[in-house]
Design a protein around this motif. Structure first.
Motif, PDB file in Angstrom:
ATOM      1  N   PRO A  60       0.818  -1.214   0.000  1.00  0.00           N
ATOM      2  CA  PRO A  60       0.000   0.000   0.000  1.00  0.00           C
ATOM      3  C   PRO A  60       0.853   1.265   0.000  1.00  0.00           C
ATOM      4  O   PRO A  60       1.986   1.261   0.501  1.00  0.00           O
ATOM      5  N   ALA A  61       0.296   2.332  -0.568  1.00  0.00           N
ATOM      6  CA  ALA A  61       1.039   3.578  -0.761  1.00  0.00           C
ATOM      7  C   ALA A  61       1.712   4.062   0.511  1.00  0.00           C
ATOM      8  O   ALA A  61       2.850   4.552   0.480  1.00  0.00           O
ATOM      9  N   GLU A  62       1.014   3.928   1.666  1.00  0.00           N
ATOM     10  CA  GLU A  62       1.591   4.479   2.904  1.00  0.00           C
ATOM     11  C   GLU A  62       2.810   3.700   3.370  1.00  0.00           C
ATOM     12  O   GLU A  62       3.579   4.189   4.182  1.00  0.00           O
ATOM     13  N   ASP A  63       2.992   2.477   2.845  1.00  0.00           N
ATOM     14  CA  ASP A  63       4.168   1.686   3.244  1.00  0.00           C
ATOM     15  C   ASP A  63       5.332   1.850   2.277  1.00  0.00           C
ATOM     16  O   ASP A  63       6.384   1.243   2.445  1.00  0.00           O
ATOM     17  N   LEU A  64       5.151   2.642   1.218  1.00  0.00           N
ATOM     18  CA  LEU A  64       6.229   2.848   0.253  1.00  0.00           C
ATOM     19  C   LEU A  64       7.164   3.944   0.752  1.00  0.00           C
ATOM     20  O   LEU A  64       6.725   4.814   1.514  1.00  0.00           O
ATOM     21  N   PRO A  65       8.400   3.968   0.357  1.00  0.00           N
ATOM     22  CA  PRO A  65       9.012   3.022  -0.568  1.00  0.00           C
ATOM     23  C   PRO A  65       9.401   1.699   0.087  1.00  0.00           C
ATOM     24  O   PRO A  65       9.636   1.646   1.293  1.00  0.00           O
ATOM     25  N   VAL A  66       9.463   0.657  -0.722  1.00  0.00           N
ATOM     26  CA  VAL A  66      10.166  -0.555  -0.308  1.00  0.00           C
ATOM     27  C   VAL A  66      11.632  -0.262  -0.586  1.00  0.00           C
ATOM     28  O   VAL A  66      12.047  -0.157  -1.726  1.00  0.00           O
ATOM     29  N   VAL A  67      12.393  -0.076   0.494  1.00  0.00           N
ATOM     30  CA  VAL A  67      13.774   0.388   0.327  1.00  0.00           C
ATOM     31  C   VAL A  67      14.704  -0.783   0.074  1.00  0.00           C
ATOM     32  O   VAL A  67      14.662  -1.786   0.786  1.00  0.00           O
ATOM     33  N   LEU A  68      15.522  -0.646  -0.951  1.00  0.00           N
ATOM     34  CA  LEU A  68      16.529  -1.656  -1.258  1.00  0.00           C
ATOM     35  C   LEU A  68      17.688  -1.497  -0.279  1.00  0.00           C
ATOM     36  O   LEU A  68      18.257  -0.413  -0.171  1.00  0.00           O
ATOM     37  N   PRO A  69      18.046  -2.564   0.453  1.00  0.00           N
ATOM     38  CA  PRO A  69      19.220  -2.430   1.345  1.00  0.00           C
ATOM     39  C   PRO A  69      20.466  -2.167   0.502  1.00  0.00           C
ATOM     40  O   PRO A  69      20.711  -2.885  -0.461  1.00  0.00           O
ATOM     41  N   GLU A  70      21.221  -1.138   0.841  1.00  0.00           N
ATOM     42  CA  GLU A  70      22.352  -0.751  -0.013  1.00  0.00           C
ATOM     43  C   GLU A  70      23.673  -1.376   0.413  1.00  0.00           C
ATOM     44  O   GLU A  70      24.690  -1.165  -0.215  1.00  0.00           O
ATOM     45  N   ASP A  71      23.657  -2.122   1.536  1.00  0.00           N
ATOM     46  CA  ASP A  71      24.942  -2.604   2.056  1.00  0.00           C
ATOM     47  C   ASP A  71      25.240  -4.052   1.698  1.00  0.00           C
ATOM     48  O   ASP A  71      26.166  -4.643   2.237  1.00  0.00           O
ATOM     49  N   LEU A  72      24.464  -4.628   0.778  1.00  0.00           N
ATOM     50  CA  LEU A  72      24.722  -6.021   0.411  1.00  0.00           C
ATOM     51  C   LEU A  72      25.682  -6.079  -0.772  1.00  0.00           C
ATOM     52  O   LEU A  72      25.667  -5.216  -1.626  1.00  0.00           O
ATOM     53  N   ALA A  73      26.511  -7.128  -0.785  1.00  0.00           N
ATOM     54  CA  ALA A  73      27.439  -7.300  -1.903  1.00  0.00           C
ATOM     55  C   ALA A  73      27.165  -8.640  -2.578  1.00  0.00           C
ATOM     56  O   ALA A  73      27.298  -9.684  -1.958  1.00  0.00           O
ATOM     57  N   PRO A  74      26.761  -8.625  -3.841  1.00  0.00           N
ATOM     58  CA  PRO A  74      26.490  -9.889  -4.523  1.00  0.00           C
ATOM     59  C   PRO A  74      27.784 -10.656  -4.769  1.00  0.00           C
ATOM     60  O   PRO A  74      28.847 -10.060  -4.924  1.00  0.00           O
ATOM     61  N   ASP A  75      27.689 -12.004  -4.770  1.00  0.00           N
ATOM     62  CA  ASP A  75      28.889 -12.806  -5.008  1.00  0.00           C
ATOM     63  C   ASP A  75      28.774 -13.642  -6.279  1.00  0.00           C
ATOM     64  O   ASP A  75      29.585 -14.516  -6.528  1.00  0.00           O
ATOM     65  N   GLY A  76      27.743 -13.377  -7.065  1.00  0.00           N
ATOM     66  CA  GLY A  76      27.610 -14.108  -8.325  1.00  0.00           C
ATOM     67  C   GLY A  76      26.622 -15.258  -8.243  1.00  0.00           C
ATOM     68  O   GLY A  76      26.230 -15.801  -9.261  1.00  0.00           O
ATOM     69  N   SER A  77      26.210 -15.629  -7.046  1.00  0.00           N
ATOM     70  CA  SER A  77      25.283 -16.761  -6.928  1.00  0.00           C
ATOM     71  C   SER A  77      23.888 -16.243  -6.586  1.00  0.00           C
ATOM     72  O   SER A  77      23.385 -16.447  -5.500  1.00  0.00           O
ATOM     73  N   GLY A  78      23.310 -15.529  -7.499  1.00  0.00           N
ATOM     74  CA  GLY A  78      21.937 -15.077  -7.288  1.00  0.00           C
ATOM     75  C   GLY A  78      21.855 -13.799  -6.489  1.00  0.00           C
ATOM     76  O   GLY A  78      22.858 -13.284  -5.987  1.00  0.00           O
ATOM     77  N   SER A  79      20.636 -13.280  -6.392  1.00  0.00           N
ATOM     78  CA  SER A  79      20.438 -12.013  -5.700  1.00  0.00           C
ATOM     79  C   SER A  79      20.643 -12.163  -4.207  1.00  0.00           C
ATOM     80  O   SER A  79      20.086 -13.058  -3.582  1.00  0.00           O
TER      81      SER A  79
END
Length: 855
Positions: free
Chosen positions: A446-465
RNA sequence: GGGCCAGUGGCGGAACUGGUAGACGCGCAGCACUCAAAAUGCUGUUCCUUCGGGAGUGUGAGUUCGAUUCUCACCUGGCCCACCA
């Protein structure tokens, strides 16, 4: 003693002035006409390349010109900041993509500022910031509500070792780029956007875009690909549902000898249940190959009989159903009717598998040889029962009528355009704002719960999100049921972000809505500039988004971009040496010396390292592997931003490819020096050169040039010729006699030239304007006007042709009539020689240009 | 396979509505300035020529008094998309 031109000093002075004065920040202003000029924002890859420099210089030239013409100009800049390269860099360096992206943005912003671009930096945005993507998440929930977004399965590339979905570009020779594992095809449920609901409007809207090049509009028309045809139903014994196919050639229906379905078609699963091992193997091999359509195309056309028959809707005959690797599940119905006599691909397939070929059309023109290939032309029907003798066009209607009457088909419009799959199994993107309830139901956030914030501190290692299994992100409480639920971990296609950024620039700082009334003040964008490679995808998605935003009530215009200027690529010459096995070794330009003959022709090129010859290669897109890349930063250091900008605008028309040339850059630099010395001379009250050109001739040339440059910049967008005209004027000014009236004309010309050159070379002209004693900042001074009264002449020079060949030039009064002109022309000695007493057959006059004598 | 675009001097390009082909710049050559060089300024620069002229805008045809420009066919290169029925 006058100062010499020092680009670095001039440029830093002008740039700090603009920054202190906030010269380019802009507000809505109802007293002036608005002009919104936008260049496509860059992906923050880390450094500016020459393509960016060209794109942004074009936008800046137009913006600065329009401002001088009295418009309230908005020119913003931002960052298309989500995307795969950040993840790749993250995997390599083991740092979060956010850090890499923000560092790149900081560096590239500085580079842009070094080019002296007139941006309103207060409106800067980055699509990876929650205060931006929050609103596209909101718009997506609106689309879900309106039925514009839906779930459907789609095929993806699956890397079984890394357990991740791969982009087409991450599949190399059918294997995962990191793991090397054979890529599999997997079907997963994804979000799709019903862009096809707008297909007709997207097509018709092109008519309202006179400011777009025809080539781009044609590409969009072909991309949307509206085709009128008929959906035909074939009854299948073994299935409850009839098999539906789409065809644009119902006139060939009587020539159908088999049907073909895609490997993913439900009928194939049913057939495989019969236990045919060979069929199972064939389908498996189709399904395990990659999703890249380029790869599929390279494959042999192959198929396998399903062992199922279908009933022809008109003749009632049985025709076999085959599965074929060239039928696409995603277009039409995933099944086609095959008429090998009249479709080349069906013909090849029928030949390969010994299927019957039944001709039913006698082509209107030409010989037809069915042994050489299919007859695809329309014509007259033969051997077609009740339809025999009809034309293809008449048969289309009669057969469609018959099918509709019997409930075995209907007319239908099909689009090549497909619904837009927007789910990506990626981390560095905008989270799709959806929650999966415990029972599997999907709830939009619902609008009042937006934004769905993307965590910025993750580092991908090549095996999926890395979002998958990251509990703080995935574990949520459902806003609907209050029960524990799972957050969607897919993110949007990055075209989602770039489809509406142009609108958000109008509403900086707005945190209560996606857009407000300011959007309607500025939109549509008056001038959009960017690479022609976006002629279809980005420019269709943006047009679609605009229409959705309109229907949601956010904007009141129908189209986002009024005028579009597609800019060509930047190429450079490359040098290489080929070894015996055909491998090329490339040399950078500074490792090569070029030898010329005394006419300036290139004789050969040698490497400075070993003195041995190298080949001068074709013009190639700048790249590291070809070693022909030129870094904008070093070019700026060498010659200054003004010279780089001027060269880019001078070397080629904006929409054509541009060849980088260091010598050409020097030429631009030389012209700026020449202009600088002209201004110095005027300031000191001297003539810049020597010569006897009279004041009135110089003034006339000046006003001609003003007229030409204005038209070139405004109507024609022909910046290279505008610059050429200014160079021509400068050459003449060097010959003006500064005595008497001359000094005043030189000053008038120096001021006008400074104004006209300002959009191209804003730094040097900013400083020269002040040197000339002007107090209004040049950025706010108005563009010069051509004095038309100076341009009318009482005598004109005409070319005389005899039988279409140029033979002489004559002076004639501007108002001379045909008889007078004929007399003057024939009196000319050279003309008389070629006419040679022969009788005159015609005398053609093109007013003001030429006369042609036909003998 | 489909679509779009482009082919003009040694090079980038100009010629806008069918009307002087080669503007402007690069390169090259020459001259001036200089002891000299750089820089700068000036002049020349499509090709062939018996110096009258002739040929010439990827190739071949066509329309026209006249075609780089319009029409058709072909060749070459680039870009985008792609088994799109």
């Amino acid at each position: 003693m006058s100062q010499s031109y020092d680009p670095a000093a001039v440029e830093s002075a002008a740039q700090s002035y603009w920054e202190e004065q906030a010269t380019f920040s802009v507000q809505e202003d109802d007293t002036r006409e608005k002009f919104y000029c936008l260049s496509m924002f860059p992906y923050p890859s880390g450094h500016l390349h020459m393509g960016h420099v060209r794109n942004y210089t074009l936008g800046d030239v137009i913006s600065r010109f329009k401002r001088k013409r009295g418009f309230n100009v908005l020119q913003p800049m931002g960052w298309d900041a989500f995307g795969l390269p950040a993840e790749n860099a993250a995997i390599q360096n083991k740092v979060p993509p956010a850090d890499w992206t923000y560092a790149n943005i900081d560096h590239m912003r500085q580079q842009l500022q070094g080019l002296g671009l007139a941006y309103d930096w207060q409106r800067e945005l980055a699509t990876c910031k929650p205060d931006y993507y929050r609103w596209e998440q909101w718009l997506f929930t609106q689309m879900v509500e309106r039925g514009l977004a839906y779930r459907k399965t789609a095929v993806v590339n699956w890397d079984p070792v890394d357990q991740t979905v791969l982009a087409n570009e991450q599949v190399v020779d059918g294997r995962g780029w990191r793991s090397g594992a054979l890529v599999e095809r997997r079907e997963i449920e994804q979000w799709f956007i019903r862009i096809t609901d707008y297909a007709d409007e997207l097509l018709d809207g092109l008519e309202q875009l006179p400011g777009w090049p025809d080539a781009v509009k044609t590409m969009q028309r072909n991309w949307i690909g509206r085709s009128v045809g008929v959906e035909v139903q074939f009854t299948v014994d073994a299935a409850e549902q009839p098999l539906t196919v789409f065809t644009t050639r119902p006139d060939t229906l009587m020539g159908v000898t088999y049907l073909a379905v895609a490997p993913e078609h439900p009928l194939v699963d049913q057939a495989m249940a019969q236990g045919d091992e060979a069929l199972r193997e064939f389908v498996q091999s189709c399904r395990s190959s990659t999703v890249s359509e380029a790869v599929i195309e390279a494959q042999e056309k192959a198929g396998h009989a399903l062992g199922i028959d279908a009933i022809h809707p008109i003749t009632g005959e049985r025709v076999p159903v085959w599965v074929a690797n060239f039928v696409l599940m995603s277009y039409g119905t995933g099944a086609v009717m095959s008429v090998p006599a009249h479709d080349q691909r069906d013909w090849e397939f029928a030949r390969a598998y010994g299927l019957p070929i039944k001709p039913v059309i006698d082509p209107a023109q030409g010989e037809a040889d069915l042994d050489a290939g299919a007859i695809t032309d329309k014509g007259t029907l033969i051997d077609s029962g009740p339809y025999t003798g009809l034309t293809s066009e008449a048969a289309f209607e009669r057969i469609a009528d018959a099918l509709e009457k019997d409930g075995k088909g209907r007319r239908r419009i099909n689009f090549r355009l497909r619904d837009w799959g927007v789910s990506r199994q990626r981390y560095w993107g905008c989270p799709i704002p959806v929650i999966r309830e415990a029972d599997g139901a999907l709830t939009p956030v619902p609008a009042e719960d937006l934004p769905v914030v993307l965590p910025e501190d993750l580092a991908p290692d090549g095996s999926g999100s890395p979002l998958k299994g990251h509990a703080p992100f995935t574990e949520v409480v459902s806003p609907k049921t209050g029960q524990p639920a799972q957050r969607e971990t897919d993110t949007f296609d990055t075209f989602f972000e770039s489809s509406w950024y142009y609108a958000r620039f109008c509403c900086p700082g707005l945190d209560t809505a996606m857009l407000d009334e300011r959007a309607n003040h500025w939109l549509p964008v008056d001038q959009y500039i960017g690479g022609v490679e976006h002629a279809t995808m980005h420019l269709i998605y943006s047009r679609f988004f605009h229409k959705v935003m309109r229907d949601v009530g956010l904007v009141d215009s129908d189209e986002p971009f009024k005028r579009y200027l597609p800019q060509g690529m930047v190429l450079a010459e490359c040098f290489y040496r080929e070894s015996a096995d055909g491998k090329k070794t490339y040399f950078a330009p500074d490792e090569v010396e070029i030898e010329r003959d005394d006419k300036g022709r290139v004789i050969r090129a040698v490497a400075t390292t070993d003195g041995a010859p190298v080949s001068v290669g074709a013009l190639e897109k700048m790249s590291k592997s070809k070693r022909n890349g030129v870094d904008p930063q070093s070019a700026i250091q060498q010659a200054g931003a003004d010279a780089v900008r001027l060269f880019m605008m001078f070397a080629a028309p904006p929409d054509q490819t541009l060849v980088w040339s260091d010598a050409g850059l020097e030429g631009a630099s030389r012209f700026l020096g020449r202009y600088w010395r002209l201004v110095q001379a005027v300031v000191e009250g001297q003539a810049p050169g020597q010569g006897q050109v009279a004041a009135d001739e110089a003034r006339r040339k000046l006003h001609e040039t003003i007229g030409k440059v204005t038209d070139d910049m405004d109507r024609r967008q022909s910046f290279n010729t505008a610059i050429a005209a200014m160079m021509e004027l400068t050459n003449l000014l060097y010959k003006v006699d500064a005595n008497g009236e001359g000094a005043a004309v030189l000053r008038e010309a120096a001021l006008a030239l400074t104004q006209m050159l300002n959009p191209f070379a804003p730094h040097i002209t900013h400083v020269c304007w002040q040197m000339l004693g002007e107090t209004t900042p040049i950025e706010d001074a108005t563009w010069p006007e051509a004095d038309e009264s100076l341009l009318v002449a009482d005598s004109v020079t005409l070319t005389v042709q005899v039988n279409g060949k140029m033979r002489a030039r004559i002076e004639a009064p501007a108002d001379a009539d045909e008889a007078q002109l004929q007399a003057i022309a024939l009196a000319d000695e050279n003309v008389a020689r070629f006419v040679d007493g022969k009788p005159l057959r015609r005398f053609i006059v093109v007013p003001g240009k030429l006369v042609n004598i036909v003998v």
